[in-house]
Design a protein around this motif. Sequence first.
Motif, PDB file in Angstrom:
ATOM      1  N   GLY A 265      75.497 -14.741 -17.045  1.00 37.50           N
ATOM      2  CA  GLY A 265      74.223 -15.488 -17.609  1.00 37.50           C
ATOM      3  C   GLY A 265      73.070 -14.537 -17.780  1.00 37.50           C
ATOM      4  O   GLY A 265      73.326 -13.554 -18.336  1.00 37.50           O
ATOM      5  N   GLY A 266      72.062 -15.066 -17.631  1.00 43.49           N
ATOM      6  CA  GLY A 266      70.686 -14.351 -18.125  1.00 43.49           C
ATOM      7  C   GLY A 266      69.646 -15.348 -18.466  1.00 43.49           C
ATOM      8  O   GLY A 266      69.727 -16.509 -18.306  1.00 43.49           O
ATOM      9  N   THR A 267      68.665 -14.762 -19.037  1.00 41.12           N
ATOM     10  CA  THR A 267      67.446 -15.466 -19.683  1.00 41.12           C
ATOM     11  C   THR A 267      67.147 -15.051 -21.153  1.00 41.12           C
ATOM     12  O   THR A 267      68.108 -14.046 -21.599  1.00 41.12           O
ATOM     13  N   ALA A 268      66.072 -15.376 -21.693  1.00 37.59           N
ATOM     14  CA  ALA A 268      65.881 -15.039 -23.348  1.00 37.59           C
ATOM     15  C   ALA A 268      65.464 -13.404 -22.963  1.00 37.59           C
ATOM     16  O   ALA A 268      65.172 -12.950 -24.316  1.00 37.59           O
ATOM     17  N   LEU A 269      65.013 -12.752 -21.921  1.00 37.16           N
ATOM     18  CA  LEU A 269      64.625 -11.420 -21.877  1.00 37.16           C
ATOM     19  C   LEU A 269      65.677 -10.474 -21.287  1.00 37.16           C
ATOM     20  O   LEU A 269      65.412  -9.275 -21.670  1.00 37.16           O
ATOM     21  N   PHE A 270      66.972 -10.810 -20.687  1.00 35.57           N
ATOM     22  CA  PHE A 270      67.733 -10.137 -20.447  1.00 35.57           C
ATOM     23  C   PHE A 270      68.853 -10.889 -20.418  1.00 35.57           C
ATOM     24  O   PHE A 270      69.054 -12.083 -20.202  1.00 35.57           O
ATOM     25  N   ARG A 271      70.150 -10.033 -20.354  1.00 40.71           N
ATOM     26  CA  ARG A 271      71.642 -10.718 -20.239  1.00 40.71           C
ATOM     27  C   ARG A 271      72.222 -10.092 -19.182  1.00 40.71           C
ATOM     28  O   ARG A 271      71.997  -8.842 -18.971  1.00 40.71           O
ATOM     29  N   LEU A 272      73.352 -10.581 -18.692  1.00 44.06           N
ATOM     30  CA  LEU A 272      74.338 -10.060 -17.290  1.00 44.06           C
ATOM     31  C   LEU A 272      75.429 -10.280 -17.833  1.00 44.06           C
ATOM     32  O   LEU A 272      75.891 -11.401 -18.133  1.00 44.06           O
ATOM     33  N   TYR A 273      76.169  -9.251 -17.736  1.00 40.08           N
ATOM     34  CA  TYR A 273      77.592  -9.131 -18.356  1.00 40.08           C
ATOM     35  C   TYR A 273      78.478  -8.470 -17.277  1.00 40.08           C
ATOM     36  O   TYR A 273      78.144  -7.774 -16.362  1.00 40.08           O
ATOM     37  N   ASP A 274      79.679  -9.387 -17.322  1.00 42.27           N
ATOM     38  CA  ASP A 274      80.814  -8.924 -16.395  1.00 42.27           C
ATOM     39  C   ASP A 274      81.764  -7.826 -17.131  1.00 42.27           C
ATOM     40  O   ASP A 274      82.227  -8.187 -18.323  1.00 42.27           O
ATOM     41  N   THR A 275      81.889  -6.746 -16.745  1.00 40.92           N
ATOM     42  CA  THR A 275      82.492  -5.636 -17.540  1.00 40.92           C
ATOM     43  C   THR A 275      83.732  -5.271 -16.452  1.00 40.92           C
ATOM     44  O   THR A 275      83.913  -5.527 -15.532  1.00 40.92           O
ATOM     45  N   PRO A 276      84.849  -4.415 -17.245  1.00 44.44           N
ATOM     46  CA  PRO A 276      85.910  -4.151 -16.341  1.00 44.44           C
ATOM     47  C   PRO A 276      85.258  -3.017 -15.573  1.00 44.44           C
ATOM     48  O   PRO A 276      85.749  -2.872 -14.222  1.00 44.44           O
ATOM     49  N   ASP A 277      84.322  -2.307 -15.749  1.00 42.46           N
ATOM     50  CA  ASP A 277      83.825  -1.249 -14.752  1.00 42.46           C
ATOM     51  C   ASP A 277      82.242  -0.904 -15.379  1.00 42.46           C
ATOM     52  O   ASP A 277      81.952  -0.379 -16.048  1.00 42.46           O
ATOM     53  N   ALA A 278      81.394  -1.528 -14.320  1.00 43.74           N
ATOM     54  CA  ALA A 278      80.111  -1.424 -14.659  1.00 43.74           C
ATOM     55  C   ALA A 278      79.434   0.159 -14.963  1.00 43.74           C
ATOM     56  O   ALA A 278      78.595   0.347 -15.704  1.00 43.74           O
ATOM     57  N   GLY A 279      79.947   0.884 -13.913  1.00 47.19           N
ATOM     58  CA  GLY A 279      79.458   2.403 -14.014  1.00 47.19           C
ATOM     59  C   GLY A 279      79.982   3.096 -15.191  1.00 47.19           C
ATOM     60  O   GLY A 279      79.246   3.796 -15.864  1.00 47.19           O
ATOM     61  N   ALA A 280      81.232   2.718 -15.555  1.00 51.09           N
ATOM     62  CA  ALA A 280      81.736   3.237 -16.868  1.00 51.09           C
ATOM     63  C   ALA A 280      81.066   2.611 -18.105  1.00 51.09           C
ATOM     64  O   ALA A 280      80.873   3.406 -19.024  1.00 51.09           O
ATOM     65  N   ALA A 281      80.749   1.596 -18.094  1.00 50.05           N
ATOM     66  CA  ALA A 281      79.880   0.810 -19.267  1.00 50.05           C
ATOM     67  C   ALA A 281      78.571   1.549 -19.459  1.00 50.05           C
ATOM     68  O   ALA A 281      78.191   1.635 -20.466  1.00 50.05           O
ATOM     69  N   GLN A 282      77.916   1.585 -18.183  1.00 46.54           N
ATOM     70  CA  GLN A 282      76.341   2.280 -18.264  1.00 46.54           C
ATOM     71  C   GLN A 282      76.723   3.663 -18.771  1.00 46.54           C
ATOM     72  O   GLN A 282      75.720   4.262 -19.547  1.00 46.54           O
ATOM     73  N   ALA A 283      77.771   4.410 -18.395  1.00 44.42           N
ATOM     74  CA  ALA A 283      77.744   5.637 -18.791  1.00 44.42           C
ATOM     75  C   ALA A 283      77.943   5.646 -20.182  1.00 44.42           C
ATOM     76  O   ALA A 283      77.745   6.648 -21.180  1.00 44.42           O
ATOM     77  N   HIS A 284      78.763   4.995 -20.727  1.00 45.54           N
ATOM     78  CA  HIS A 284      79.139   4.756 -22.327  1.00 45.54           C
ATOM     79  C   HIS A 284      77.768   4.613 -22.926  1.00 45.54           C
ATOM     80  O   HIS A 284      77.852   5.262 -23.877  1.00 45.54           O
ATOM     81  N   LEU A 285      77.153   3.700 -22.508  1.00 46.39           N
ATOM     82  CA  LEU A 285      75.718   3.488 -23.262  1.00 46.39           C
ATOM     83  C   LEU A 285      74.876   4.576 -23.166  1.00 46.39           C
ATOM     84  O   LEU A 285      74.049   4.955 -23.944  1.00 46.39           O
ATOM     85  N   ALA A 286      75.046   5.085 -22.012  1.00 47.95           N
ATOM     86  CA  ALA A 286      73.893   6.463 -21.640  1.00 47.95           C
ATOM     87  C   ALA A 286      74.340   7.605 -22.588  1.00 47.95           C
ATOM     88  O   ALA A 286      73.209   8.236 -23.234  1.00 47.95           O
ATOM     89  N   ARG A 287      75.542   7.741 -23.037  1.00 55.09           N
ATOM     90  CA  ARG A 287      75.957   8.680 -24.016  1.00 55.09           C
ATOM     91  C   ARG A 287      75.167   8.575 -25.328  1.00 55.09           C
ATOM     92  O   ARG A 287      75.054   9.481 -26.222  1.00 55.09           O
ATOM     93  N   ALA A 288      74.875   7.335 -25.629  1.00 53.67           N
ATOM     94  CA  ALA A 288      74.277   6.776 -26.831  1.00 53.67           C
ATOM     95  C   ALA A 288      72.799   6.689 -26.383  1.00 53.67           C
ATOM     96  O   ALA A 288      71.820   6.419 -27.451  1.00 53.67           O
ATOM     97  N   ARG A 289      72.316   7.263 -25.292  1.00 57.59           N
ATOM     98  CA  ARG A 289      70.841   7.325 -24.958  1.00 57.59           C
ATOM     99  C   ARG A 289      70.246   5.876 -24.845  1.00 57.59           C
ATOM    100  O   ARG A 289      69.285   5.577 -25.076  1.00 57.59           O
ATOM    101  N   ILE A 290      71.298   5.158 -24.408  1.00 54.97           N
ATOM    102  CA  ILE A 290      70.720   3.721 -23.940  1.00 54.97           C
ATOM    103  C   ILE A 290      70.924   3.396 -22.652  1.00 54.97           C
ATOM    104  O   ILE A 290      71.869   3.621 -22.234  1.00 54.97           O
TER     105      ILE A 290
END
Length: 321
Positions: A265-290
Amino acid sequence: MARDHGGDLAQAVQSFGGRIEDWIDLSTGINRAPFPVSPVSASAWNDLPGSAPQDRLIAAARRAYRTDWPILPLAGAQAAIQLLPALAPDGPVRILSPTYNEYAGVLPLSGRDVEAVDRPEALDGAGLAVLVNPNNPDGRRLAPRTLRRLAGGVGLLVVDESFADPHPELSLLTGPCPENAIVLRSFGKFYGLAGLRLGFALGAQAHLDRMRERAGPWTVSGPALEIGAHALGDAAWRNTSIARLAAEVERADALARAAGWHLVGGTALFRLYDTPDAGAAQAHLARARIWSRIFPWSSRWLRLGLPGSPDEWQRLETALA
């Protein structure tokens, strides 16, 4: 005790390196294409905030929110949340959850039992009932008629509309003002000026008078009064931004689907996603400095704000490819 929030890039740098200026902060729901601020007058900086600038801000807010409810400007919606314990009627405090965690942190100061409930109907019978509409982080939405029905079963209903600017059809403010309802609005999120610290409480005058007494004088700075009135009065910018955001959430959702994430779900200002592993997804984006937002109570959910420029969109597309 410190509570978990998005928006602190120092944590991202500490965990993943780089400099703060290298990062794109998508961990909040703050608009990254902000309202363009004009130079602020010398009097706004130099003089104590007077009644005339506040009156101009209130008039602009009333037009922007399309309401005739009484309005109290404050230093952000958070300042209003801090005042709620003093308003709590007798009876339990219930919060429609999961949601913005400051309510669960602040409302125990009321001396009442605080309960997290997962259905709107479970708010019935509360002395103080709190919900966020649309909700943070999952975007749950309740129609105004539902909110009015809920108000009939509680002592005081607090509706946090911090993310409602792009969704005016959800706002309780366009109808009559119930005697037992308070609506909170954030200025900084939609207008992308969170550092200004400006927000509003709207509701029956008796409630606002009690909040004003506890907040004290000069609750909003002179620059915030001036910038807020200017921004809220710019209907063209508001309408253009709403249309842009509506298109860009579809773009973000398409990128997420391609990455194997599923929209919660989410709003026009943010989205919420179901991922296989949220910590791994965050770390993947973080390596791109996001920088993104994950939650201590979910191992799968990741919240992502929207990029604010073509370069930021390109970086997100590359990271998710």
